[in-house]
Write an enzyme that holds these catalytic residues in place. Structure first.
Site, PDB file in Angstrom:
ATOM      1  N   CYS A 117       0.730  -1.112   0.070  1.00 30.02           N
ATOM      2  CA  CYS A 117       0.205  -0.051  -0.156  1.00 30.02           C
ATOM      3  C   CYS A 117       1.000   1.517   0.008  1.00 30.02           C
ATOM      4  O   CYS A 117       0.351   2.331  -0.606  1.00 30.02           O
ATOM      5  CB  CYS A 117      -1.073   0.037   1.142  1.00 30.02           C
ATOM      6  SG  CYS A 117      -2.246  -1.333   1.230  1.00 30.02           S
TER       7      CYS A 117
ATOM      8  N   HIS B 188      -3.504   7.337   0.962  1.00 37.81           N
ATOM      9  CA  HIS B 188      -4.042   5.945   0.721  1.00 37.81           C
ATOM     10  C   HIS B 188      -5.550   5.475   1.007  1.00 37.81           C
ATOM     11  O   HIS B 188      -5.888   5.812   2.130  1.00 37.81           O
ATOM     12  CB  HIS B 188      -3.037   4.679   1.204  1.00 37.81           C
ATOM     13  CG  HIS B 188      -3.516   3.444   1.115  1.00 37.81           C
ATOM     14  ND1 HIS B 188      -4.087   2.605  -0.066  1.00 37.81           N
ATOM     15  CD2 HIS B 188      -3.804   2.640   2.140  1.00 37.81           C
ATOM     16  CE1 HIS B 188      -4.068   1.594   0.047  1.00 37.81           C
ATOM     17  NE2 HIS B 188      -4.283   1.448   1.408  1.00 37.81           N
TER      18      HIS B 188
ATOM     19  N   ASN C  29     -10.227  -0.213  -2.804  1.00 34.25           N
ATOM     20  CA  ASN C  29      -8.821  -0.065  -2.314  1.00 34.25           C
ATOM     21  C   ASN C  29      -8.005  -0.364  -3.483  1.00 34.25           C
ATOM     22  O   ASN C  29      -7.691  -1.746  -3.528  1.00 34.25           O
ATOM     23  CB  ASN C  29      -8.655  -0.685  -1.007  1.00 34.25           C
ATOM     24  CG  ASN C  29      -7.151  -0.697  -0.408  1.00 34.25           C
ATOM     25  OD1 ASN C  29      -6.382  -0.211  -0.968  1.00 34.25           O
ATOM     26  ND2 ASN C  29      -6.940  -1.031   0.760  1.00 34.25           N
TER      27      ASN C  29
END
Length: 358
Positions: A122, A266, A296
């Site tokens: 991530c 993020h 995501n």
């Protein structure tokens, strides 16, 4: 770790998603096994409504190749001017060679163009930018192509996971700037937290789950190529560490958060982001969310949010924009960067991959 750079800039950003757009309402009887409460919780607390999913034949490198060719053809970027291609992905085509080498051949890049991968999740977009900025600042490169993202759907099975992930890849161009172009980075890792978000099986470690000292994992039916996450631990990590790291970055750069034009976090989930934004007392209009549209996207979530927001804001830019990128995730790792987008900065609205007909 903190670093600053004086003559590097982010000049182009594109984001590519696959063709298959999924409304999670249509997954009630598959991924959510008819559990309407679970579905509504995902929508309300996590903020997910749509995500894009690649078919079994489409990989992250396919999306990256498609985006790179848009960059070359639409913006007159000479591929022979590239000094390096860096790829950050957790879903490579092969264990070896690196996906960057595979794309080097697919894109017919010059032999002088260095190619290598970064294994990050991530936080990978900011880690990749840091790597490219370092290579350019030290004088070894002037122009680097950075491809970042995943096709995470290949890691999930609808019977075992209710993930909020989506598939997508970003393509960025980082260049030497003759005029001063200040940027600041703050990055860190805590490997002791690895067990809270990782893939136990599929590589070469014969994982003994009992020895992980992570009781919750024993209650999960983890299969090969499936990810384990302790949601509470990751929630606590993100909402604690990201505000701390964000403030460390601003202090290092001697910059006031009220003077920022945008903050691109993020897109882990809406609940985490709201807490981070509120703790930092950031104007919500300056910290756009994109998780409802794309899910995501792991490392590609920051550039996707940037492309989405900037195109809604004003293209071409009417003024230089001061932005922060804030990332956190598996590793455990975190990375924040403060930089300026010039008025000649180029990004396109998130593009949908058009698969070539055979």
């Amino acid at each position: 770790m903190q670093s600053s750079f004086n003559h590097v800039r982010l000049s182009h950003v594109l984001t590519i998603v696959p063709q298959n757009l999924i409304n999670i309402d249509d997954e009630l009887d598959t991924r959510y096994q008819g559990d309407i409460k679970k579905l509504n919780k995902i929508k309300k607390e996590f903020g997910l409504q749509y995500h894009y999913e690649a078919d079994q034949e489409t990989t992250a490198s396919d999306l990256g190749e498609y985006g790179a060719n848009i960059l070359f053809n639409e913006f007159n970027i000479d591929k022979n001017s590239l000094d390096a291609i860096i790829v950050c992905t957790q879903t490579p085509d092969f264990f070896t060679p690196p996906t960057a080498c595979y794309l080097h051949g697919k894109l017919s890049l010059n032999e002088k163009t260095l190619a290598f991968d970064i294994n990050q999740a991530c936080a990978g977009y900011v880690f990749g930018l840091y790597t490219a900025y370092s290579m350019i600042e030290n004088g070894s490169c002037k122009r680097i192509l950075f491809i970042c993202g995943d096709t995470w759907s290949k890691y999930y099975h609808p019977k075992y996971n209710t993930n909020i992930g989506g598939d997508g890849v970003s393509v960025s161009l980082i260049e030497y700037s003759q005029k001063e172009h200040k940027s600041y980075f703050d990055l860190g890792s805590d490997g002791k937290g690895l067990k809270y978000l990782f893939m136990p099986f599929g590589a070469f470690r014969n994982t003994d789950l009992k020895a992980m000292e992570e009781p919750e994992i024993l209650n999960k039916n983890i299969k090969e190529r499936q990810i384990y996450m302790n949601g509470l631990e990751i929630f606590n990590f993100a909402t604690r560490k990201e505000p701390q790291a964000f403030n460390q970055l601003l202090k290092f750069a001697n910059y006031d958060k009220n003077d920022l034009d945008f903050v691109f976090f993020h897109q882990a989930n809406k609940g985490i982001l709201k807490i981070i934004i509120n703790r930092l007392q950031i104007d919500h209009s300056k910290a756009p969310l994109s998780i409802e549209k794309y899910g995501n996207l792991s490392a590609a979530s920051i550039p996707a949010t940037l492309c989405d927001a900037i195109n809604s804001y004003e293209i071409p830019l009417q003024k230089n924009l001061k932005i922060v990128l804030g990332a956190f995730g598996a590793g455990l790792s975190w990375a924040n960067a403060l930089m300026t987008l010039d008025t000649d900065f180029i990004c396109k609205k998130v593009q949908i991959y058009q698969k070539e007909k055979k």
